[in-house]
Design a protein around this motif. Sequence first.
Motif, short mmCIF file in Angstrom:
data_model
loop_
_atom_site.label_atom_id
_atom_site.label_comp_id
_atom_site.label_asym_id
_atom_site.label_seq_id
_atom_site.Cartn_x
_atom_site.Cartn_y
_atom_site.Cartn_z
N GLU A 37 -7.03 -12.56 -9.51
CA GLU A 37 -7.56 -11.45 -8.73
C GLU A 37 -8.86 -11.91 -8.11
OE1 GLU A 37 -7.31 -7.14 -10.11
OE2 GLU A 37 -7.22 -8.25 -12.00
N ARG A 124 -5.86 2.01 -8.33
CA ARG A 124 -5.46 1.06 -7.30
C ARG A 124 -5.23 1.72 -5.94
NH1 ARG A 124 -0.76 -2.44 -9.72
NH2 ARG A 124 -0.97 -3.50 -7.71
N ASP A 128 -10.08 1.20 -5.73
CA ASP A 128 -10.03 -0.15 -5.18
C ASP A 128 -8.73 -0.26 -4.39
OD1 ASP A 128 -10.62 -2.79 -4.67
OD2 ASP A 128 -9.95 -3.52 -6.63
N GLU A 130 -5.39 -0.71 -2.53
CA GLU A 130 -4.44 -1.80 -2.31
C GLU A 130 -3.29 -1.22 -1.48
OE1 GLU A 130 -3.18 -3.99 -5.81
OE2 GLU A 130 -5.00 -3.41 -6.86
N THR A 134 2.81 -2.10 -2.70
CA THR A 134 2.57 -3.00 -3.83
C THR A 134 2.24 -2.20 -5.09
OG1 THR A 134 1.71 -4.68 -2.33
CG2 THR A 134 1.16 -4.92 -4.66
N VAL A 135 1.38 -1.21 -4.94
CA VAL A 135 0.98 -0.39 -6.08
C VAL A 135 2.18 0.35 -6.66
CG1 VAL A 135 -0.45 1.57 -6.80
CG2 VAL A 135 -1.39 -0.17 -5.27
#
Length: 189
Positions: A37, A124, A128, A130, A134-135
């Motif tokens: 990460e 997520r 932060d 994303e 994807t999440v």
Amino acid sequence: MASQRAARERTRRVAIDIGLVVVVAAAICIAITAASEPNTKDPDALAYGLGIMMAALLFGRRRWPVAILPATIGILMVYYWLNYPGFVPAVPLAVPLYSAAAAKGLALPSAVAALWVVFPLLYRLFVDPEPAATVIDDVLRDAAFFAVIVLLGVAVRSRRAHAAEVAERLRRAEEESKRVAQELQVARL
């Protein structure tokens, strides 16, 4: 004879526990190594030590099946708090979730699994950010894995309860059979 059987059973359980701890420790260490990460510390001896501590807790899963779950979560939270790269939480939480479900049923492990799905999802997506695809992909993977683990534990719990009930019925039937045989013998005399 019974003591030898009990000793073999204890030896078998210890071997299973050692094997389980080694496999989980290896899986956690591989997950830590593979995790990457941005803006996190590179894994060092402390990161791997925390991973091995999570696995070592599994030695207590037979005696304290529920207590190892919050202990594992605590160590995992320390790992994340120290800003090491995240990895799939199912790796260290699978066996504690299964053990808790097999010992106590559905409520606690389901709540813990739900928290480990909802909080990362919210973090997520909103803290932060994303990409949503994807999440959602990661969250669905974790949710499905946690559900399977918890349901497996509940199924094992149900199977053990059924086996105990059948054994008790057999014991009662045997006692009743002995009682009837004694009554018949008395009646013959």
